[in-house]
Design an enzyme around this catalytic site. Structure first.
Site, PDB file in Angstrom:
ATOM      1  N   TYR A  78       4.902   2.641  60.597  1.00 10.87           N
ATOM      2  CA  TYR A  78       3.922   2.641  61.685  1.00 10.87           C
ATOM      3  C   TYR A  78       2.991   1.434  61.562  1.00 10.87           C
ATOM      4  CZ  TYR A  78       0.497   4.336  65.035  1.00 10.87           C
ATOM      5  OH  TYR A  78      -0.334   4.444  66.115  1.00 10.87           O
ATOM      6  N   LYS A  82       2.695  -1.814  64.217  1.00 12.15           N
ATOM      7  CA  LYS A  82       1.467  -2.119  64.940  1.00 12.15           C
ATOM      8  C   LYS A  82       0.952  -3.522  64.606  1.00 12.15           C
ATOM      9  CE  LYS A  82       1.390   1.657  67.291  1.00 12.15           C
ATOM     10  NZ  LYS A  82       1.535   1.670  68.742  1.00 12.15           N
ATOM     11  N   THR A 113      -6.234  13.410  70.314  1.00  8.97           N
ATOM     12  CA  THR A 113      -5.006  13.744  71.028  1.00  8.97           C
ATOM     13  C   THR A 113      -4.127  14.577  70.099  1.00  8.97           C
ATOM     14  OG1 THR A 113      -3.781  11.816  70.234  1.00  8.97           O
ATOM     15  CG2 THR A 113      -5.050  11.551  72.286  1.00  8.97           C
TER      16      THR A 113
END
Length: 184
Positions: A78, A82, A113
């Site tokens: 991840y 990014k 979220t």
């Protein structure tokens, strides 16, 4: 759990890598996360650029992460994806600027979220369990509307001279702790 919740949870598991040290991260996980976050962004630019050029210009806003501005243990795929979105955005801004196409990046921090409130695949705790907003300069989690407002600004004519820029929206997370006066 209803079908809708199960479907959302499954989609989250696909886009999150299970937390693991680099040497324990399998190549399939690495490839899946880079395909979603980096290749997906690349394909979005590739498809949008000709249409925006025909329209006489416009804006592309890529979503990165505060994890793309520093390292985070156990999330190498991840984090790497990014960081790469940042470089891709800068390159696209240089290539498309003369065509009046602006390209910028938003780096959200911890936004309230399901992505951060539900455990990633293979994890027992959600990302939010590791972040207390108490030490943030703005002591709360971000809301999706915070990111939306920034996105709307960057796509508006008010941002017509902004390209290749990176916008951190994290309530001060990356600044470090905001100490209370009596502690300092």
């Amino acid at each position: 759990m209803g079908r809708r919740c199960a479907g959302r949870r499954e989609r989250l598991r696909r886009v999150q890598n299970p937390p693991a040290p680099i040497e324990s991260t399998d190549q399939a996980t690495w490839s899946r996360i880079l395909d979603i976050n980096l290749t997906g962004t690349f394909l979005g630019i590739k498809v949008a650029a000709p249409a925006l050029r025909r329209a006489g210009g416009g804006a592309i806003v890529n979503i990165a992460s505060t994890m793309g501005l520093g390292g985070t243990a156990h999330y190498a795929p991840y984090v790497a994806s990014k960081w790469a979105v940042r470089g891709l955005t800068h390159t696209a801004a240089l290539e498309l600027g003369r065509d009046r196409i602006r390209v910028n990046t938003i780096h959200p921090g911890v936004i309230a979220t399901s992505f951060i409130h539900e455990p990633a695949a293979g994890a027992t705790a959600a990302i939010a369990d590791f972040y207390s907003p108490e030490p943030f300069a703005i002591p709360r989690l971000g809301e999706p509307t915070d990111v939306t407002r920034l996105l709307l600004f960057l796509t508006s004519s008010d941002a017509s001279f902004i390209t290749g820029s990176e916008y951190v929206i994290d309530g001060g997370l990356l600044l470090g702790p905001a100490l209370q006066a009596e502690v300092a």
